[in-house]
Design a protein around this motif. Sequence first.
Motif, PDB file in Angstrom:
ATOM      1  N   ASN A 202      74.763  -3.775 -54.852  1.00 18.97           N
ATOM      2  CA  ASN A 202      75.371  -4.921 -54.949  1.00 18.97           C
ATOM      3  C   ASN A 202      74.579  -5.258 -53.069  1.00 18.97           C
ATOM      4  OD1 ASN A 202      77.470  -5.424 -57.168  1.00 18.97           O
ATOM      5  ND2 ASN A 202      77.900  -3.645 -56.125  1.00 18.97           N
ATOM      6  N   ASP A 203      73.992  -4.921 -52.206  1.00 16.79           N
ATOM      7  CA  ASP A 203      73.833  -5.214 -51.124  1.00 16.79           C
ATOM      8  C   ASP A 203      72.271  -4.746 -51.338  1.00 16.79           C
ATOM      9  OD1 ASP A 203      73.127  -6.162 -48.613  1.00 16.79           O
ATOM     10  OD2 ASP A 203      75.110  -3.701 -47.862  1.00 16.79           O
ATOM     11  N   ILE A 204      71.503  -5.801 -50.722  1.00 13.62           N
ATOM     12  CA  ILE A 204      69.990  -5.517 -50.833  1.00 13.62           C
ATOM     13  C   ILE A 204      69.517  -6.728 -50.497  1.00 13.62           C
ATOM     14  CG2 ILE A 204      68.959  -4.092 -52.962  1.00 13.62           C
ATOM     15  CD1 ILE A 204      68.328  -6.675 -53.911  1.00 13.62           C
ATOM     16  N   ASN A 205      68.125  -6.248 -49.645  1.00 14.03           N
ATOM     17  CA  ASN A 205      67.202  -7.567 -48.607  1.00 14.03           C
ATOM     18  C   ASN A 205      65.767  -8.058 -49.668  1.00 14.03           C
ATOM     19  OD1 ASN A 205      69.298  -7.527 -46.791  1.00 14.03           O
ATOM     20  ND2 ASN A 205      68.271  -6.256 -45.908  1.00 14.03           N
ATOM     21  N   VAL A 206      65.839  -8.904 -50.167  1.00 14.28           N
ATOM     22  CA  VAL A 206      64.901  -9.142 -50.659  1.00 14.28           C
ATOM     23  C   VAL A 206      64.582 -10.953 -50.132  1.00 14.28           C
ATOM     24  CG1 VAL A 206      65.899  -8.385 -53.224  1.00 14.28           C
ATOM     25  CG2 VAL A 206      65.997 -10.834 -51.797  1.00 14.28           C
ATOM     26  N   SER A 207      63.191 -10.956 -50.083  1.00 15.81           N
ATOM     27  CA  SER A 207      62.160 -11.841 -50.054  1.00 15.81           C
ATOM     28  C   SER A 207      60.951 -12.201 -50.820  1.00 15.81           C
ATOM     29  CB  SER A 207      61.353 -11.315 -48.644  1.00 15.81           C
ATOM     30  OG  SER A 207      60.574 -10.238 -49.058  1.00 15.81           O
ATOM     31  N   VAL A 208      60.742 -13.539 -51.233  1.00 14.33           N
ATOM     32  CA  VAL A 208      59.927 -13.776 -52.671  1.00 14.33           C
ATOM     33  C   VAL A 208      58.226 -14.258 -51.531  1.00 14.33           C
ATOM     34  CG1 VAL A 208      60.498 -15.804 -52.173  1.00 14.33           C
ATOM     35  CG2 VAL A 208      59.615 -14.992 -54.193  1.00 14.33           C
ATOM     36  N   VAL A 209      57.355 -13.836 -52.338  1.00 13.21           N
ATOM     37  CA  VAL A 209      56.082 -14.569 -52.094  1.00 13.21           C
ATOM     38  C   VAL A 209      54.957 -15.517 -53.458  1.00 13.21           C
ATOM     39  CG1 VAL A 209      53.467 -13.577 -51.890  1.00 13.21           C
ATOM     40  CG2 VAL A 209      55.412 -12.247 -51.524  1.00 13.21           C
ATOM     41  N   GLY A 210      55.191 -16.356 -52.090  1.00 10.10           N
ATOM     42  CA  GLY A 210      54.989 -17.973 -53.584  1.00 10.10           C
ATOM     43  C   GLY A 210      54.820 -18.812 -52.301  1.00 10.10           C
ATOM     44  N   VAL A 211      54.907 -20.610 -53.181  1.00 10.09           N
ATOM     45  CA  VAL A 211      54.854 -21.590 -52.264  1.00 10.09           C
ATOM     46  C   VAL A 211      55.691 -22.147 -53.099  1.00 10.09           C
ATOM     47  CG1 VAL A 211      53.628 -23.667 -52.100  1.00 10.09           C
ATOM     48  CG2 VAL A 211      52.195 -21.135 -52.004  1.00 10.09           C
TER      49      VAL A 211
END
Length: 238
Positions: A202-211
């Motif tokens: 229920n608790d994570i930090n996420v990021s995305v690689v893309g345009v």
Amino acid sequence: MRQTAVYLFTAIVIMLLFTVPTLMFPESLNAKVSIVAFYDVGNTGGWDIITLNVTNPSSKPLYPIIIVYFNGIGKRWVISSNVTFMAPFVNVIAVRPHSWALINVSAPSPLYVIPPGALVYVQVYNMSTFDSVTSSVYRAPQEARPIIVNPCFTLRYYSDLYGSLVPWYWAIAITPGTRLFYLNNTLYVNGTAYFYQETFINDINVSVVGVNSKVFFHNGIITVMVKNGYVKCVEVEP
């Protein structure tokens, strides 16, 4: 004359008794196969590659066709040491006479990844003779699912609904007229698309690689939005 005909008829019957069973029930393949290891190369939460030990004690080469069975389903797997769902259907190797070989096989589609704990067995067919040998039954190891399944969108299958290849395990919502397509293992979006995946935490930090792509996390669900751009990976931040 009649006695000669009787002898001839009897000889033919005896010959057929020995020939017909041989034609109808060919001998099994003189080989052995066992499962050596299971791998989750594509972060699928299941097993997408297995290693087989194939022994060929005969005096002729063995050209194996590999069929993997689990949950009552049998599918031909691709002979490959990588997750290559798009590999050619015919990928011939040879196990030399009086030898053995370790052979890696990949699931033919993400839809046929082996679930953890499933009962699995393998059949090997000889491409040149079409006789076969069957392994013992194995239980696939249990494994915790990764936080993000198919995080780089590389595992895909063809969807009749969208008329294109789509990323496996991700739920999809698109705006009218949006087109999805892959180029060099990267998922492109011409329009606007949303990709969803429920996680087990229920608790994570996420990021995305893309345009032109964004990622959100709320109530255990990862949402990736792409608008006229592409997405390469969703990453879990420390």
